[in-house]
Motif scaffolding. Sequence first.
Motif, PDB file in Angstrom:
ATOM      1  N   PHE A 164       0.837  -1.200   0.000  1.00  0.00           N
ATOM      2  CA  PHE A 164       0.000   0.000   0.000  1.00  0.00           C
ATOM      3  C   PHE A 164       0.871   1.250   0.000  1.00  0.00           C
ATOM      4  CE2 PHE A 164      -1.922   3.481   2.419  1.00  0.00           C
ATOM      5  CZ  PHE A 164      -2.981   3.788   1.563  1.00  0.00           C
ATOM      6  N   ASN A 165       1.893   1.271   0.855  1.00  0.00           N
ATOM      7  CA  ASN A 165       2.776   2.443   0.926  1.00  0.00           C
ATOM      8  C   ASN A 165       3.448   2.707  -0.415  1.00  0.00           C
ATOM      9  OD1 ASN A 165       2.165   2.768   3.625  1.00  0.00           O
ATOM     10  ND2 ASN A 165       4.022   1.773   4.353  1.00  0.00           N
ATOM     11  N   GLU A 166       3.943   1.653  -1.055  1.00  0.00           N
ATOM     12  CA  GLU A 166       4.594   1.812  -2.353  1.00  0.00           C
ATOM     13  C   GLU A 166       3.611   2.327  -3.396  1.00  0.00           C
ATOM     14  OE1 GLU A 166       6.324  -2.031  -3.040  1.00  0.00           O
ATOM     15  OE2 GLU A 166       7.891  -1.697  -1.536  1.00  0.00           O
ATOM     16  N   TRP A 167       2.387   1.799  -3.366  1.00  0.00           N
ATOM     17  CA  TRP A 167       1.368   2.231  -4.322  1.00  0.00           C
ATOM     18  C   TRP A 167       1.010   3.698  -4.111  1.00  0.00           C
ATOM     19  CZ3 TRP A 167      -4.012   3.193  -3.146  1.00  0.00           C
ATOM     20  CH2 TRP A 167      -4.787   3.494  -4.270  1.00  0.00           C
ATOM     21  N   ILE A 168       0.757   4.100  -2.861  1.00  0.00           N
ATOM     22  CA  ILE A 168       0.318   5.471  -2.609  1.00  0.00           C
ATOM     23  C   ILE A 168       1.445   6.467  -2.910  1.00  0.00           C
ATOM     24  CG2 ILE A 168       0.794   5.749  -0.126  1.00  0.00           C
ATOM     25  CD1 ILE A 168      -2.530   6.635  -1.784  1.00  0.00           C
ATOM     26  N   ILE A 169       2.690   6.068  -2.681  1.00  0.00           N
ATOM     27  CA  ILE A 169       3.829   6.923  -3.038  1.00  0.00           C
ATOM     28  C   ILE A 169       3.896   7.090  -4.552  1.00  0.00           C
ATOM     29  CG2 ILE A 169       6.360   7.024  -3.118  1.00  0.00           C
ATOM     30  CD1 ILE A 169       6.281   5.751  -0.264  1.00  0.00           C
ATOM     31  N   ALA A 170       3.727   5.996  -5.288  1.00  0.00           N
ATOM     32  CA  ALA A 170       3.751   6.067  -6.752  1.00  0.00           C
ATOM     33  C   ALA A 170       2.617   6.948  -7.279  1.00  0.00           C
ATOM     34  CB  ALA A 170       3.672   4.668  -7.355  1.00  0.00           C
ATOM     35  N   VAL A 171       1.419   6.789  -6.719  1.00  0.00           N
ATOM     36  CA  VAL A 171       0.278   7.618  -7.131  1.00  0.00           C
ATOM     37  C   VAL A 171       0.569   9.087  -6.830  1.00  0.00           C
ATOM     38  CG1 VAL A 171      -2.155   8.157  -6.699  1.00  0.00           C
ATOM     39  CG2 VAL A 171      -1.428   5.777  -6.919  1.00  0.00           C
ATOM     40  N   GLN A 180      -8.646   0.531   2.086  1.00  0.00           N
ATOM     41  CA  GLN A 180      -9.730  -0.405   1.767  1.00  0.00           C
ATOM     42  C   GLN A 180      -9.819  -0.629   0.265  1.00  0.00           C
ATOM     43  OE1 GLN A 180     -13.381   0.924   3.620  1.00  0.00           O
ATOM     44  NE2 GLN A 180     -12.315   1.325   5.540  1.00  0.00           N
ATOM     45  N   LEU A 181      -9.646   0.422  -0.507  1.00  0.00           N
ATOM     46  CA  LEU A 181      -9.648   0.306  -1.964  1.00  0.00           C
ATOM     47  C   LEU A 181      -8.509  -0.593  -2.416  1.00  0.00           C
ATOM     48  CD1 LEU A 181     -10.667   1.242  -4.793  1.00  0.00           C
ATOM     49  CD2 LEU A 181      -9.018   3.130  -4.588  1.00  0.00           C
ATOM     50  N   TYR A 182      -7.315  -0.334  -1.911  1.00  0.00           N
ATOM     51  CA  TYR A 182      -6.133  -1.120  -2.278  1.00  0.00           C
ATOM     52  C   TYR A 182      -6.320  -2.598  -1.919  1.00  0.00           C
ATOM     53  CZ  TYR A 182      -1.302  -2.695  -2.509  1.00  0.00           C
ATOM     54  OH  TYR A 182      -0.155  -3.392  -2.814  1.00  0.00           O
ATOM     55  N   ALA A 183      -6.911  -2.855  -0.764  1.00  0.00           N
ATOM     56  CA  ALA A 183      -7.125  -4.229  -0.294  1.00  0.00           C
ATOM     57  C   ALA A 183      -8.334  -4.889  -0.943  1.00  0.00           C
ATOM     58  CB  ALA A 183      -7.293  -4.230   1.220  1.00  0.00           C
ATOM     59  N   ARG A 184      -9.066  -4.133  -1.762  1.00  0.00           N
ATOM     60  CA  ARG A 184     -10.284  -4.613  -2.416  1.00  0.00           C
ATOM     61  C   ARG A 184     -11.389  -4.910  -1.409  1.00  0.00           C
ATOM     62  NH1 ARG A 184      -6.791  -3.458  -5.948  1.00  0.00           N
ATOM     63  NH2 ARG A 184      -6.715  -4.372  -8.001  1.00  0.00           N
ATOM     64  N   SER A 185     -11.317  -4.239  -0.241  1.00  0.00           N
ATOM     65  CA  SER A 185     -12.380  -4.367   0.758  1.00  0.00           C
ATOM     66  C   SER A 185     -13.600  -3.540   0.363  1.00  0.00           C
ATOM     67  CB  SER A 185     -11.892  -3.900   2.134  1.00  0.00           C
ATOM     68  OG  SER A 185     -10.825  -4.693   2.574  1.00  0.00           O
ATOM     69  N   ILE A 186     -13.361  -2.507  -0.443  1.00  0.00           N
ATOM     70  CA  ILE A 186     -14.445  -1.734  -1.036  1.00  0.00           C
ATOM     71  C   ILE A 186     -14.188  -1.671  -2.533  1.00  0.00           C
ATOM     72  CG2 ILE A 186     -14.948  -0.362   1.025  1.00  0.00           C
ATOM     73  CD1 ILE A 186     -13.453   1.997  -0.285  1.00  0.00           C
ATOM     74  N   SER A 187     -15.244  -1.481  -3.279  1.00  0.00           N
ATOM     75  CA  SER A 187     -15.116  -1.411  -4.731  1.00  0.00           C
ATOM     76  C   SER A 187     -14.651  -0.016  -5.147  1.00  0.00           C
ATOM     77  CB  SER A 187     -16.464  -1.711  -5.385  1.00  0.00           C
ATOM     78  OG  SER A 187     -17.359  -0.634  -5.164  1.00  0.00           O
ATOM     79  N   PRO A 188     -14.129   0.088  -6.353  1.00  0.00           N
ATOM     80  CA  PRO A 188     -13.790   1.422  -6.854  1.00  0.00           C
ATOM     81  C   PRO A 188     -14.994   2.374  -6.836  1.00  0.00           C
ATOM     82  CG  PRO A 188     -12.714  -0.222  -8.196  1.00  0.00           C
ATOM     83  CD  PRO A 188     -13.646  -0.955  -7.254  1.00  0.00           C
ATOM     84  N   ASP A 189     -16.186   1.854  -7.125  1.00  0.00           N
ATOM     85  CA  ASP A 189     -17.378   2.705  -7.090  1.00  0.00           C
ATOM     86  C   ASP A 189     -17.683   3.186  -5.673  1.00  0.00           C
ATOM     87  OD1 ASP A 189     -17.831   2.687  -9.824  1.00  0.00           O
ATOM     88  OD2 ASP A 189     -19.189   0.958  -9.729  1.00  0.00           O
ATOM     89  N   VAL A 231      -8.078   5.744  -8.664  1.00  0.00           N
ATOM     90  CA  VAL A 231      -8.658   4.430  -8.938  1.00  0.00           C
ATOM     91  C   VAL A 231      -7.996   3.778 -10.160  1.00  0.00           C
ATOM     92  CG1 VAL A 231     -10.779   3.262  -9.696  1.00  0.00           C
ATOM     93  CG2 VAL A 231     -10.862   4.926  -7.832  1.00  0.00           C
ATOM     94  N   SER A 232      -7.675   4.557 -11.166  1.00  0.00           N
ATOM     95  CA  SER A 232      -7.100   3.998 -12.381  1.00  0.00           C
ATOM     96  C   SER A 232      -5.696   3.442 -12.173  1.00  0.00           C
ATOM     97  CB  SER A 232      -7.071   5.048 -13.497  1.00  0.00           C
ATOM     98  OG  SER A 232      -6.073   6.025 -13.232  1.00  0.00           O
ATOM     99  N   ARG A 233      -5.090   3.772 -11.063  1.00  0.00           N
ATOM    100  CA  ARG A 233      -3.732   3.302 -10.795  1.00  0.00           C
ATOM    101  C   ARG A 233      -3.674   2.147  -9.796  1.00  0.00           C
ATOM    102  NH1 ARG A 233      -4.016   7.668 -13.307  1.00  0.00           N
ATOM    103  NH2 ARG A 233      -2.261   8.557 -14.450  1.00  0.00           N
ATOM    104  N   LEU A 234      -4.823   1.537  -9.538  1.00  0.00           N
ATOM    105  CA  LEU A 234      -4.834   0.340  -8.694  1.00  0.00           C
ATOM    106  C   LEU A 234      -3.998  -0.749  -9.369  1.00  0.00           C
ATOM    107  CD1 LEU A 234      -8.510  -0.022  -7.512  1.00  0.00           C
ATOM    108  CD2 LEU A 234      -6.493   0.178  -6.057  1.00  0.00           C
TER     109      LEU A 234
END
Length: 106
Positions: free
Chosen positions: A35-42, A72-81, A102-105
């Motif tokens: 998650f940290n790597e993803w949010i830094i990249a975003v 939650q979005l990253y973990a797919r606990s909630i949907s992009p919508d 969302v497009s960078r998941l």
Amino acid sequence: MRKIIMAGCLSTLTLIGAAALPISAANAANHQQGFNEWIIAVSKEAAADPQYKRIPLDTDAQVKNFTALAEQLYARSISPDDFRQAVSAQYPGHEYEIAFIVSRLP
């Protein structure tokens, strides 16, 4: 956002430390690191996009709430919508930024 990134980076376990943890804790640590790597990249991509406008996360409560939704979005606990609806309700007018995230998941 920088507070989120720094807090996440500081809490990430080293590989040596993770090896001594129970499997579920090691999986949680791997998830947090991902998650940290993803949010830094975003964040880096957003900073380079002239169309991206900062979402006003100005209080600790706003940062905490947004981070929880993003995790939650990253973990797919909630949907992009679900993420779009929740963030749009709190920050109207940031549809581009929400779609950008969302497009960078992975």
